[in-house]
Write a protein that holds these residues in place. Structure first.
Motif, short mmCIF file in Angstrom:
data_model
loop_
_atom_site.label_atom_id
_atom_site.label_comp_id
_atom_site.label_asym_id
_atom_site.label_seq_id
_atom_site.Cartn_x
_atom_site.Cartn_y
_atom_site.Cartn_z
N ASN A 143 -0.60 60.83 74.54
CA ASN A 143 0.26 59.67 74.75
C ASN A 143 -0.04 58.52 73.80
O ASN A 143 0.56 57.45 73.90
CB ASN A 143 0.16 59.19 76.20
N ARG A 145 -2.89 56.79 73.56
CA ARG A 145 -4.01 55.94 73.99
C ARG A 145 -5.30 56.47 73.38
O ARG A 145 -5.51 57.68 73.29
CB ARG A 145 -4.11 55.90 75.51
N GLY A 181 -5.28 60.21 78.98
CA GLY A 181 -3.94 60.77 79.08
C GLY A 181 -3.99 62.28 78.98
O GLY A 181 -5.06 62.88 79.05
#
Length: 230
Positions: A143, A145, A181
């Motif tokens: 994602n 992150r 994530g």
């Protein structure tokens, strides 16, 4: 300062100094590899080669590393288990020399449940034993992150095999990384060796070593410095 790297040789049989070592194992569908540890040297390099199959139950082992006196640890693996033995061999000719490798261990599990071990980064078969080292790892989830993790070199000032390094991080930051994530996770490893920086990359689980989870193979640019026999 290196610690003594002399391998245990007491009670080991000697193969003498043949060009190669042929052996028989009475079960089919087994594979063998051997690790060569040079004797009489501090922090000796280790070299690993596969034994060549010459028949259903026969194999041939060729020299590895520079010609010299070695302790050879022979490992076999098959469907129903593994075996090992050791012997001495004074190799008359040079053989293959291991190229540098590196791996990272951090996140494990699957998309349903992820967890993390302490961050570990291992490097083997460098051209030299660096005096100053540093490592920084950036972990990025699918994602986008990311977070940065640090690790300290273990056994700094000592070596157990010339050209090898091992770094370990703290447990809490590693557990946080597993919560960034979903996979895949991209690892970027900034490794400094005596002031020169190398960038290693890997994607977990794509680059995970078979049967060695969660160890994941790193690829470096520029390539890590390789030992060249003189």
């Amino acid at each position: 300062m290196c610690i003594s790297g002399s391998a245990q040789t007491k009670d080991l049989a000697s193969a003498g100094s043949p060009d190669s070592v042929d052996f028989w194992f009475g079960v089919e569908d087994w594979d063998f590899q051997a690790s060569f540890t040079q004797l009489g040297a501090d922090c000796p390099r280790e070299h690993t080669v596969q034994a060549t199959r010459t028949g259903d139950q026969t194999f041939r082992l060729e020299p590895a590393g520079l010609a010299g006196r070695y302790r050879v640890d022979l490992f076999g693996r098959g469907q129903h288990g593994s075996v090992s033995t050791s012997f001495l061999w004074t190799t008359p000719t040079d053989g293959p020399i291991d190229q540098p490798t590196a791996d990272i261990a951090l996140i494990s599990g699957d998309s349903g449940e992820l967890w993390a071990y302490q961050l570990e980064v291992g490097v083997q078969d460098l051209a030299f034993q660096p005096r100053e080292t540093d490592v920084e790892v950036t972990v990025t989830a699918a994602n986008g992150r990311s977070m940065i993790l640090d690790a300290e070199q273990e056994g700094h000032g000592k070596c157990y095999a010339e050209g090898s390094l091992f770094f370990r991080g703290e447990e809490d930051p590693a557990q946080q990384a597993a919560q960034l994530g979903p996979p895949p996770f991209t690892y970027h490893v900034q490794l400094s060796l005596d002031g020169k920086r190398y960038l290693g990359t890997a994607v977990w689980p794509r680059d995970e070593k078979p049967d060695e989870a969660p160890n994941t193979v790193l690829t470096f640019d520029p390539p890590l410095p390789a030992y060249i026999a003189e």
